[in-house]
Design an enzyme around this catalytic site. Structure first.
Site, mmCIF file in Angstrom:
data_model
loop_
_atom_site.group_PDB
_atom_site.id
_atom_site.type_symbol
_atom_site.label_atom_id
_atom_site.label_comp_id
_atom_site.label_asym_id
_atom_site.label_seq_id
_atom_site.Cartn_x
_atom_site.Cartn_y
_atom_site.Cartn_z
ATOM 1 C CB CYS A 117 -5.338 -0.193 2.591
ATOM 2 S SG CYS A 117 -4.138 -0.794 3.720
ATOM 3 C CB CYS B 232 -0.353 2.213 5.695
ATOM 4 S SG CYS B 232 -1.418 0.658 5.250
ATOM 5 C CB CYS C 111 -0.935 -0.091 1.382
ATOM 6 S SG CYS C 111 -1.932 1.503 1.376
ATOM 7 C CB CYS D 55 -4.194 3.475 5.589
ATOM 8 S SG CYS D 55 -3.807 3.010 3.727
ATOM 9 C CB CYS E 241 -9.049 -4.433 -11.577
ATOM 10 S SG CYS E 241 -8.611 -3.451 -13.097
#
Length: 141
Positions: free
Chosen positions: A106, A60, A57, A109, A129
């Site tokens: 995510c 984070c 990510c 976060c 995707c």
């Protein structure tokens, strides 16, 4: 503290922690990650990446996908058939733009990552995707 089966801290970041991390993002990164935008197809920097490693990510650094699960979907966005760990992805029903889709975020976060569709390859039949801009690639080794 909430820990994933693979040993990663999944405790949600506070609003202040998200704002602090977001301060270093570009306007386009903020548009995709925080405002649920989508980058244009075939322009993401990770689309053609063939190196071995893990996709994290951007906000984070939570591991999201492994290069072992990446495939060329022909859609113009990096695609994966399964996440790094099931609990490293959060699913939200998305009924925007006049269609029904499943948004992926995510879990730590709450950044927008992309969408998942039921038209991927075996063994899962799923196509995650992703927006390249939502991830950072960490090469193996």
């Amino acid at each position: 503290m909430t820990v994933s089966a693979k040993g990663y801290d999944l405790t949600p970041l506070t609003k202040a922690e998200v704002e602090e991390r977001a301060a270093g993002l570009t306007a386009e990164e903020k548009r995709v990650l925080l405002d649920h935008g989508t980058e244009h197809p075939f322009c993401g920097t990770l689309l053609d990446n063939k190196k071995a490693g893990v996709y994290l990510c951007r906000l984070c650094d939570l591991p999201l996908f492994s290069s072992d699960a990446k495939f060329d979907s022909g859609t113009g966005w990096p695609s994966f058939f399964q996440p790094f760990a099931p609990e490293h992805i959060r699913y939200i029903e998305d009924h925007s733009l006049g269609m029904s889709r499943t948004e992926i975020r995510c879990p730590r976060c709450d950044s927008h990552l992309g969408h998942v569709f039921p038209d991927g390859p075996a063994p899962t039949g799923q196509r995650y995707c992703l927006n390249s801009i939502a991830m950072v690639f960490k090469e193996q080794g």
